[in-house]
Design an enzyme around this catalytic site. Structure first.
Site, PDB file in Angstrom:
ATOM      1  N   LYS A   1     -18.472  94.086  -6.934  1.00  0.00           N
ATOM      2  CA  LYS A   1     -17.582  93.759  -5.816  1.00  0.00           C
ATOM      3  C   LYS A   1     -17.989  94.543  -4.563  1.00  0.00           C
ATOM      4  O   LYS A   1     -17.937  94.041  -3.460  1.00  0.00           O
ATOM      5  CB  LYS A   1     -16.121  94.024  -6.153  1.00  0.00           C
ATOM      6  CG  LYS A   1     -15.192  93.505  -5.056  1.00  0.00           C
ATOM      7  CD  LYS A   1     -13.759  93.696  -5.386  1.00  0.00           C
ATOM      8  CE  LYS A   1     -13.330  95.126  -5.265  1.00  0.00           C
ATOM      9  NZ  LYS A   1     -13.443  95.662  -3.879  1.00  0.00           N
TER      10      LYS A   1
ATOM     11  N   HIS B   1     -12.762  98.432 -13.505  1.00  0.00           N
ATOM     12  CA  HIS B   1     -13.200  99.798 -13.840  1.00  0.00           C
ATOM     13  C   HIS B   1     -13.368  99.950 -15.348  1.00  0.00           C
ATOM     14  O   HIS B   1     -14.320 100.568 -15.826  1.00  0.00           O
ATOM     15  CB  HIS B   1     -12.149 100.822 -13.403  1.00  0.00           C
ATOM     16  CG  HIS B   1     -11.920 100.907 -11.927  1.00  0.00           C
ATOM     17  ND1 HIS B   1     -10.730 100.554 -11.343  1.00  0.00           N
ATOM     18  CD2 HIS B   1     -12.726 101.312 -10.922  1.00  0.00           C
ATOM     19  CE1 HIS B   1     -10.803 100.743 -10.039  1.00  0.00           C
ATOM     20  NE2 HIS B   1     -12.003 101.189  -9.742  1.00  0.00           N
TER      21      HIS B   1
END
Ligand code: PAF
Length: 284
Positions: A149, A37
């Site tokens: 991902k 993130h």
């Protein structure tokens, strides 16, 4: 960094920023932030005047109530991490603020959601599309950042942006991995030390499959991945697919063009996904 709880408040802030000509980079998350993130936040901060992150564990995208209940939540740590990487605003709404009333609206992504995550998690992408649409309307970003991902999610969001004419660019960054190769994920926090080691075998399975492209058939590669992972304790393979990276549809000849190797498995109590994009020139 300012923490904003209400949709109406973030909307007013963003409108004022846009009126003064500022560009807005947005990173939507469900919190329990990790390096994956943070690379998105750093990229947003470099490429835009203002960076906004959202933390909202979206009930609408969980098809398993335990997964929702046990999803890691760590808002105080997330705030500290976001401040350290220069995020300007955190939007952290409550479920009642995001969903004041039940909606009957339904999204369909056709064949894109008939495979892999769409097939194994009924309603998941409807919930993702719902919350991402709401967040885009509230935050009105110029650029929105996602991690590779969740490759199928990126494809769904791209289709959503195109179909609903959201005036923004979807930016995708590569998966960040632990030293063991394990793809970083908020859900990793639920794994114990041994399960983390077992989970790292998912990346090994992807590397094994990569080596066999151009050598073996799709069916033979799938069997090898199944056999390899069958030997890993506490790991139950859900699917392994070789797909087109944009449409996520299965490809008959993986050596002919760029492909995505996509995998999902349960490790102990946690369901994990991972993928790897293989370009034809990377083949031996
Ligand atoms: O990838 C996630 O964390 C979530 O699916 C998202 C995009 C924040 C929507 O809830």
């Amino acid at each position: 960094m300012q923490v904003i709880k209400q949709g109406s408040a973030i909307r007013s802030i963003v409108q004022a920023l846009r009126c003064s000509g500022k560009s807005i980079g947005f990173v939507p998350t469900m919190g329990a932030l990790h390096e994956g993130h943070l690379q998105l936040i750093r990229a947003a901060a470099l490429q835009n005047d203002i960076t906004i992150c959202s933390v909202f564990v979206n009930p609408a995208q969980f098809n398993n109530p335990d997964d929702y209940k046990l999803y890691p939540r760590s808002l105080e740590q997330d705030i500290a991490a976001l401040e350290a990487v220069g995020c300007h605003y955190l939007f952290a709404p409550t479920a009642t603020d995001m969903y004041p009333e039940q909606t009957l609206l339904h999204f369909s992504f056709g064949v894109l959601e008939e495979v892999m995550e769409g097939a194994h998690r009924p309603g998941h992408f409807n919930g993702v599309a719902m919350v991402v649409s709401k967040l885009f309307h509230l935050v009105q970003p110029h650029k929105a950042y996602f991690g590779q991902k969740d490759l199928q999610q990126v494809a769904v969001v791209r289709q959503l942006v195109k179909a609903l004419s959201f005036d923004l660019e979807v930016v995708c960054y590569p998966t960040i991995r632990e030293e063991s190769g394990l793809a970083m994920s908020s859900r990793n926090k639920r794994l114990d030390v041994q399960q983390r080691e077992h989970a790292a075998q998912l990346h090994q399975a992807l590397l094994l499959a990569q080596k066999q492209i151009g050598v073996k058939s799709v069916a033979a590669i799938k069997t090898d991945v199944q056999t390899y992972l069958a030997g890993v304790p506490e790991l139950q393979l859900e699917y392994f697919e070789i797909a087109d990276p944009a449409t996520l549809q299965p490809v008959p000849d993986p050596a002919a063009a760029e492909v995505a190797l996509c995998i999902a498995a349960h490790v102990g109590p946690v369901r994990l996904i991972d993928n790897m994009i293989v370009k034809p020139q990377q083949l031996a």
